[in-house]
Design a protein around this motif. Structure first.
Motif, short mmCIF file in Angstrom:
data_model
loop_
_atom_site.label_atom_id
_atom_site.label_comp_id
_atom_site.label_asym_id
_atom_site.label_seq_id
_atom_site.Cartn_x
_atom_site.Cartn_y
_atom_site.Cartn_z
N VAL A 141 35.66 41.66 37.82
CA VAL A 141 34.47 42.00 37.03
C VAL A 141 33.40 40.99 37.41
O VAL A 141 33.58 39.79 37.23
CB VAL A 141 34.77 41.94 35.52
CG1 VAL A 141 33.48 42.17 34.72
CG2 VAL A 141 35.82 42.97 35.15
N THR A 191 31.24 45.11 29.80
CA THR A 191 31.95 45.54 31.01
C THR A 191 33.30 44.87 31.11
O THR A 191 34.31 45.50 31.46
CB THR A 191 31.10 45.22 32.25
OG1 THR A 191 29.84 45.89 32.14
CG2 THR A 191 31.79 45.68 33.52
N ASP A 192 33.35 43.59 30.77
CA ASP A 192 34.61 42.85 30.81
C ASP A 192 35.62 43.42 29.82
O ASP A 192 36.80 43.60 30.14
CB ASP A 192 34.33 41.38 30.50
CG ASP A 192 35.60 40.54 30.48
OD1 ASP A 192 36.28 40.47 31.51
OD2 ASP A 192 35.89 39.94 29.43
N HIS A 211 30.05 53.14 34.45
CA HIS A 211 31.02 52.19 34.99
C HIS A 211 31.86 52.90 36.03
O HIS A 211 32.18 54.08 35.88
CB HIS A 211 31.93 51.64 33.89
CG HIS A 211 31.25 50.72 32.93
ND1 HIS A 211 30.58 51.18 31.82
CD2 HIS A 211 31.14 49.37 32.92
CE1 HIS A 211 30.09 50.15 31.17
NE2 HIS A 211 30.41 49.03 31.80
N ALA A 228 37.00 46.75 31.08
CA ALA A 228 37.91 46.53 32.20
C ALA A 228 39.27 46.01 31.73
O ALA A 228 40.32 46.43 32.23
CB ALA A 228 37.29 45.55 33.19
N ASN A 253 37.12 37.35 36.38
CA ASN A 253 35.66 37.32 36.27
C ASN A 253 35.09 36.46 37.38
O ASN A 253 35.43 35.29 37.51
CB ASN A 253 35.24 36.77 34.92
CG ASN A 253 35.69 37.64 33.76
OD1 ASN A 253 36.77 37.44 33.21
ND2 ASN A 253 34.89 38.62 33.42
#
Length: 318
Positions: A31, A39-40, A247, A43, A62
């Motif tokens: 990510v 978004t994290d 996404h 995911a 990350n």
């Protein structure tokens, strides 16, 4: 070229498969943003369910920096063996027309695996702003050229481009105020430091529901199922305006088609699993999955879509 929607529903029989054949080793989903962001979180939820389907450990890593370029480059340079994937947003489709400081080209150096979901922007104003509709906001901006401020997560971000394009299409002038992420510009909106923002509806709706700011409209062509009471920007003041956030999952270029197909099937199985639709609805997302080639076509079309916005607005990173 305008954005073209391509949504293919996976046959239920294909998704009802047993666990996909095990990969060569643990799978990393990179990510390209800091931990804890929207978004994290998406995911990580997918990764947790993807491991048992692939028959291997799936971890989220990350790799933030340079607006997502650091993590994206790490995937673009990774070995194309199915053990490294990129979980990104529509920002990856913006880079080719806006970034001159990156060493990769997402169109050439990434293999599209599948789209995951989409969500609209929520068009929001500060409470003191004397506008109750998009049309009223446009009229207010025309009466006060340059005196209304709009906040974004930074120059060249999807929210910046969307709002800059809104100004161009509406024929108005507003002042751009960039911040370092969503939290600062949402705080600025709540204190009337800026009068307008576009934020992903999944994170903006709670703030709007709290009464600290006012939601006027959503940005997609049709009303968002999660917020049917809100009109679209197109129907409430600027006909034809439509943009959203999506996404998607990518692998390095030259990933063998068999591996890409296996990853695609596994992710689609996860997204069709029990509770996933309710989870997505709770976040304001709509699940949208595709086979690799339709997703590639969608991605390339999105590159052209955002390039058109960059041309119209004249936004640069310099």
């Amino acid at each position: 070229m305008t954005s073209r929607r391509i949504v293919l529903a996976a046959p239920l029989a294909a998704l009802a498969m047993p666990a996909i054949a095990q990969t060569r080793g643990p799978v990393r989903i990179i990510v390209p943003f800091v931990p804890g962001g929207n978004t994290d979180l998406v995911a990580r939820n997918i990764a947790e369910k993807l491991g048992p389907v692939l028959g291997t450990q799936v971890v989220v890593e990350n790799r933030s920096g340079a607006g997502g370029a650091v993590g994206t480059e790490a995937v673009a340079r990774a070995t194309p063996d199915g053990t490294t994937m990129l979980f990104h947003t529509c920002a990856v489709a913006i880079e080719p027309s806006l970034r001159r400081d990156i060493s990769y080209d997402a169109r050439r150096d990434l293999t599209p695996v599948t789209q995951i979901a989409e969500t609209p922007f929520l068009f929001m104003v500060s409470n003191p702003t004397q506008a109750r509709t998009v049309r009223e906001l446009i009229d207010l901006a025309k009466a006060r050229p340059g005196r209304l401020n709009y906040g974004t997560a930074g120059t060249g971000s999807s929210g910046h481009l969307a709002l800059a394009d809104f100004c161009v299409q509406a024929g108005i002038q507003m002042t751009h105020v960039p911040y370092r992420g969503a939290a600062p510009y949402l705080l600025a909106l709540s204190t009337d430091e800026v009068q307008l923002v576009m934020d992903p509806a999944s994170t903006a709706k709670p703030l709007a529901d709290s009464g600290r700011i006012r939601g006027l409209a959503t940005s997609t062509a049709e009303r968002a199922p999660a917020w049917p009471e809100l009109p679209t920007i197109s129907e409430s003041g600027l006909p034809g305006f439509a943009v959203n956030i999506w996404h998607g999952l990518f692998a390095p270029a030259n990933t063998p088609a068999a591996i890409t197909a296996r990853l695609n099937a596994a992710v689609r199985q996860v997204m069709a699993g029990d509770g996933m639709r309710q989870w997505a609805d709770g976040l304001g997302f709509r699940i949208v999955t595709q086979e690799p080639e339709p997703f590639r076509a969608f991605f390339l079309d999105q590159v052209e879509h955002w390039a058109g916005i960059v041309r119209r607005t004249g936004v640069t990173m310099e």
